[in-house]
Design a protein around this motif. Structure first.
Motif, mmCIF file in Angstrom:
data_model
loop_
_atom_site.group_PDB
_atom_site.id
_atom_site.type_symbol
_atom_site.label_atom_id
_atom_site.label_comp_id
_atom_site.label_asym_id
_atom_site.label_seq_id
_atom_site.Cartn_x
_atom_site.Cartn_y
_atom_site.Cartn_z
ATOM 1 N N THR A 95 -5.521 5.940 28.433
ATOM 2 C CA THR A 95 -4.839 5.313 28.937
ATOM 3 C C THR A 95 -4.476 4.848 28.575
ATOM 4 O O THR A 95 -5.814 4.078 27.527
ATOM 5 N N GLU A 96 -3.445 3.460 28.743
ATOM 6 C CA GLU A 96 -3.349 1.925 28.059
ATOM 7 C C GLU A 96 -4.424 0.939 28.757
ATOM 8 O O GLU A 96 -4.869 -0.177 27.675
ATOM 9 N N ASN A 97 -5.284 1.218 29.698
ATOM 10 C CA ASN A 97 -6.375 1.012 29.321
ATOM 11 C C ASN A 97 -7.600 0.859 28.973
ATOM 12 O O ASN A 97 -8.356 0.113 28.003
ATOM 13 N N ASP A 98 -7.511 2.037 28.251
ATOM 14 C CA ASP A 98 -9.143 2.356 26.657
ATOM 15 C C ASP A 98 -8.014 2.341 25.365
ATOM 16 O O ASP A 98 -9.201 1.733 25.041
ATOM 17 N N ALA B 26 -1.676 9.992 25.421
ATOM 18 C CA ALA B 26 -1.869 10.746 26.844
ATOM 19 C C ALA B 26 -2.887 12.367 25.984
ATOM 20 O O ALA B 26 -2.849 12.656 26.478
ATOM 21 N N LYS B 27 -2.398 12.521 24.108
ATOM 22 C CA LYS B 27 -2.690 13.717 24.051
ATOM 23 C C LYS B 27 -4.180 13.670 24.497
ATOM 24 O O LYS B 27 -5.055 14.362 24.027
ATOM 25 N N LEU C 31 -8.362 6.164 18.765
ATOM 26 C CA LEU C 31 -7.948 4.789 18.165
ATOM 27 C C LEU C 31 -8.418 4.824 19.867
ATOM 28 O O LEU C 31 -8.209 2.827 19.723
ATOM 29 N N LYS C 32 -9.306 4.665 20.327
ATOM 30 C CA LYS C 32 -9.757 3.875 22.081
ATOM 31 C C LYS C 32 -10.878 2.716 21.047
ATOM 32 O O LYS C 32 -11.819 2.674 20.291
#
Lengths: 336, 250, 231
Positions: A164-167, A159-160, A137-138
């Motif tokens: 992070t939301e920055n990725d 999180a799993k 997903l990154k």
């Protein structure tokens, strides 16, 4: 002048309040001889309520001596609130709703779990992204409805994957699919058994390849719709609750039976006039896989582990202030 | 004067409404899920205040700009449409037609065309508060003040600017009331727009709170919306009063 | 220069009833004349026929050399945003500034110049309104109860002054005061209403000027004629 008006108005206001306060209360307590009950759905009439309608139309409730009024749901409807206010005796609520409600002191009980697999999944274009592991997903733009279940699920997934939301880039999804059609976003939250069917039809027409991302495949099992009733109801009219559950689950089971497919579609067509036959057929096939994925698990079975996981996700994301031990509010389904 | 009266009136109404909710809650022994308790509301309030306040300010800003646009538009159309000429009646007909479409049906088209940014919110806010403004402005502008206008007319001194000035001045109170009233509409319009499709503003936050069935947040949002609107409307009334006074004192 | 009406008739809209019928008069000389009669006999309607605001009449109205007819009435107001003085300043042609100041003094308005119109009494308002009309170009000025609420002495003083200052102009003064019109007006067109034919009679007035002596008996005679004419 104003004072006099206030003095005159006060008894009227008081009377109104007393009426409002006393009226619904008196309704909760009295047993209804005709066994009439109301059942508030979560959403509008579509394939996700096929079994509910089937149970009603094909007399499953009547055979249990019940007269059930099925009420359509909608974005502003909340079955749990209606249970407490005595406006409905049974209802459909999502798991996060149930957990939030019990954390705020509502006395709600889950009597069946309709979806074994959460229909809330992501549709994505396979030529734009390959997702085998969560880490894939990154770097992508991910559609998410802020405040919705998909936000909780997606954040848990990230999180799993130690992302992070920055990725990733989170894109706020509203009712309008244009950003997905325009390929501005290629990862879009959908209800697998309803929206996804006609979105998929459109994409196929455009010759595009797509697949679904199911969080359960990556270990996140967030429970979806369940049937709920109030604790009062369960204590005061346990027989009604049992009859209702039996009738409803028999209805769902029959509706999901491959042999009854035409009957189910015909039944639903009376309520959902907008969908084409082709759409309904596809929706039913997918719904069946979500409601009754394995023959060994009866329709309606409550997946306690998934409920616990759902609670944990919400706790981790601070959607509830403390643990509620949701398993205490789950009532095993009767044999039917 | 007008301003503080508006604010305390709002406080009274809000407190009465909340008290009424609590009365029902405790009268019927309802859980915090159905109606949040005072402690819950207070905690939510202290926790969300600054975030919601900036949301409300964001919404307010859009609403104010939208309202200013619609005031200008209404004046423009009202002044053109006041005359019984062809262009006058055409302008009037066009203005009425645009409003005949419910905004809820137009909103999706607007969002698809313009995206879910500030322009869409602005346009919807302006469209919602524009019509009542337009009706009043057309009403005011097409109603001759004969007792004043007669002299200018018979002596050949009447210009359209003067006519507009006379009619606006004579109806200053009405105009101020309508403008202040349309502030509520602009705000409501912006909130609806945000609720439907935007990514910012208090309407967006309310939608998220609704997703989470969090009535306490809604109560806080309503409080902030109400208080902001009261202050704004009060200010508009004060401005209207000052304009009237200043105009009269020239 | 003259103004003449021949056989004028005007109906109430959508009825068969006449406001007036077969109404004739002629104002051949400049001067201060009156339109007299009880309420509802069509004084204001006749005024509007003269100024060209009403077209739905039959009969003939003719004038010569009378391009500018102004109609003023007692309910008119000045705009609320400026003072009386500022307004007068704006609407006075430069050449008539000294006349304006003279009129202000005769009308007794010096004290009110800085005030706003809405702050004035009704009589003061009417005087201000009449004053501004007198500063405009006109051949005929119709004064519809333009001096209502003004005390009798001031009224007379104002009318006499107008007669002195505007010897070349025509005036039609609409009033209910029989003494006043008898005494000060040159000719009095007495309207009698649509049920009587002819609807108007012209009675010669005493046309009293500044400094003249007034015969009491003559005045009473004129008043009697007016009363007879209108009954």
């Amino acid at each position: 002048m104003k004072k006099i008006q206030m003095q005159k108005a006060f008894p009227v206001i008081l009377l109104t309040i007393m009426l409002i306060v006393s009226f619904p209360g008196s309704r909760i307590g009295t047993a209804e001889a005709a066994e009439k009950v109301s059942y508030r759905l979560k959403w509008l009439f579509n394939m996700s309520v096929a079994g509910d309608i089937y149970a009603d139309v094909h007399q499953f409730f009547a055979r249990q001596g019940l007269k059930v009024t099925i009420k359509e749901g909608g974005p502003e409807r909340d079955a749990i609130r209606e249970l407490e206010l005595g406006r409905a005796q049974f209802g459909v609520a999502s798991a996060d709703q149930v957990i939030r409600a019990v954390s705020k002191g509502a006395t709600v009980v889950v009597i069946a779990q309709l979806f074994q697999v959460n229909p809330l999944q992501w549709m994505y274009r396979t030529d734009r992204m390959k997702i085998e592991r969560l880490g894939d997903l990154k770097g992508h733009t991910l559609g998410v409805t802020f405040g919705g279940n998909d936000e909780a699920i997606l954040k848990t997934l990230l999180a799993k994957a130690n992302l992070t939301e920055n990725d990733v880039t989170l894109f706020s999804v509203r009712y309008d699919y244009t950003p997905f059609f325009k390929k501005k976003v290629n990862f879009w939250p959908v209800y697998r058994n309803t929206q996804a069917v006609f979105l998929g039809q459109k994409l196929r027409q455009a010759g595009e390849d797509f697949a679904f991302f199911n969080p359960a495949d990556h270990g996140v099992r967030f429970v979806a719709n369940s049937v709920v009733t109030s604790k009062t109801m369960l204590e005061k009219r346990p027989d009604t609750v049992r009859k209702f559950t039996v009738a409803l689950l028999r209805g769902w089971q029959a509706a999901m039976d491959q042999a009854n497919a035409q009957k189910t579609i015909k039944t639903l067509q009376q309520y959902d006039r907008d969908s084409t036959l082709e759409t309904l057929q596809e929706q039913l096939d997918i719904t069946r896989r979500l409601i009754h994925p394995k023959a060994s698990i009866p329709v309606g079975e409550i997946d306690v582990a998934a409920w616990k996981q759902t609670e944990k996700i919400m706790l981790d994301q601070r959607q509830i202030p403390g643990p509620v031990n949701v398993e205490r509010y789950l009532k095993a389904i009767p044999e039917y | 004067m007008l301003l503080h009266r508006r604010i305390y009136q709002f406080f009274i109404i809000y407190l009465l409404a909340v008290a009424f909710l609590f009365l029902i809650k405790y009268g019927l022994d309802l859980s915090d899920y159905v109606i949040p308790g005072p402690v819950d509301v207070w905690h939510t309030g202290t926790r969300e205040f600054s975030r919601y306040f900036s949301d409300v300010m964001n919404t307010m800003m859009v609403a104010v700009i939208g309202q200013v646009i619609s005031i200008f538009l209404a004046l423009l159309v009202g002044i053109t449409g006041r005359q019984a000429t062809w262009i006058g009646s055409f302008t009037k007909a066009a203005a009425y037609n645009v409003q005949a479409y419910p905004i809820v049906a137009l909103a999706p088209i607007i969002f698809i065309l313009l995206g879910d940014g500030i322009i869409s919110r602005l346009l919807i806010a302006a469209m919602i508060c524009y019509f009542p403004l337009l009706l009043s402005v057309i009403g005011i502008m097409s109603e001759p003040i004969s007792d004043i206008e007669h002299f200018y007319r018979v002596t050949g001194r009447m210009r359209w600017q003067l006519e507009v000035k006379i009619r606006a001045f004579e109806n200053m109170n009405k105009l101020t009331t309508v403008v202040a009233g349309s502030a509520t509409l602009a705000m409501a319009g912006t909130i609806v727009a945000e609720f439907i499709a935007a990514n910012a503003g208090i309407g967006y936050s309310i939608r998220i709170a609704l997703f989470q069935s969090d009535l306490a947040k809604i109560l806080i949002a309503l409080f902030l919306i109400g208080i902001t609107l009261s202050v704004y409307q009060g200010l508009l009334e004060v401005i209207g009063y000052l304009i009237e006074k200043g105009w009269a004192a020239k | 220069m003259y103004l003449a009406a021949q056989g004028l008739a005007l109906k109430y809209p959508n009825t068969a009833n006449y406001v007036f019928k077969n109404l004739s008069f002629k104002l051949a000389e400049p001067g201060f004349n009156a339109l007299f009669g009880p309420s509802g006999v069509g004084k204001t309607s006749l005024a509007k026929i003269i100024t060209g605001e009403i077209h739905t009449f039959s009969g003939d109205i003719r004038s010569k050399g009378m391009q500018t007819c102004l109609y003023s009435y007692n309910l008119e107001r000045l705009p609320g945003w400026s003072s009386v003085g500022k307004h007068l300043e704006k609407i006075t042609p430069p050449a008539r500034r000294s006349r304006r100041d003279e009129l202000i003094s005769v009308f007794g308005l010096e004290e009110l110049i800085g005030k706003r119109f809405s702050r004035l009494s009704l009589g003061q308002q009417n005087r201000v309104n009449l004053l501004r009309y007198l500063l405009q170009d006109f051949h005929l000025l119709i004064m519809d109860e333009s001096l209502a609420n003004v005390d009798e002495l001031t009224r007379e003083k104002i009318i006499l002054k107008i007669k002195d200052m505007y010897p070349e102009a025509y005036f039609l003064y609409i009033s209910h005061n029989v003494v006043e019109v008898s005494k000060l007006c040159n000719e009095i067109i007495v309207l009698r209403g649509g049920l009587k034919e002819p609807s108007a009679t012209v009675v010669p007035g005493r046309n009293f000027m500044t400094g003249q002596e007034m015969e009491r008996a003559e005045l009473e005679q004129t008043m009697l004629e007016i009363v007879n004419a209108s009954s």
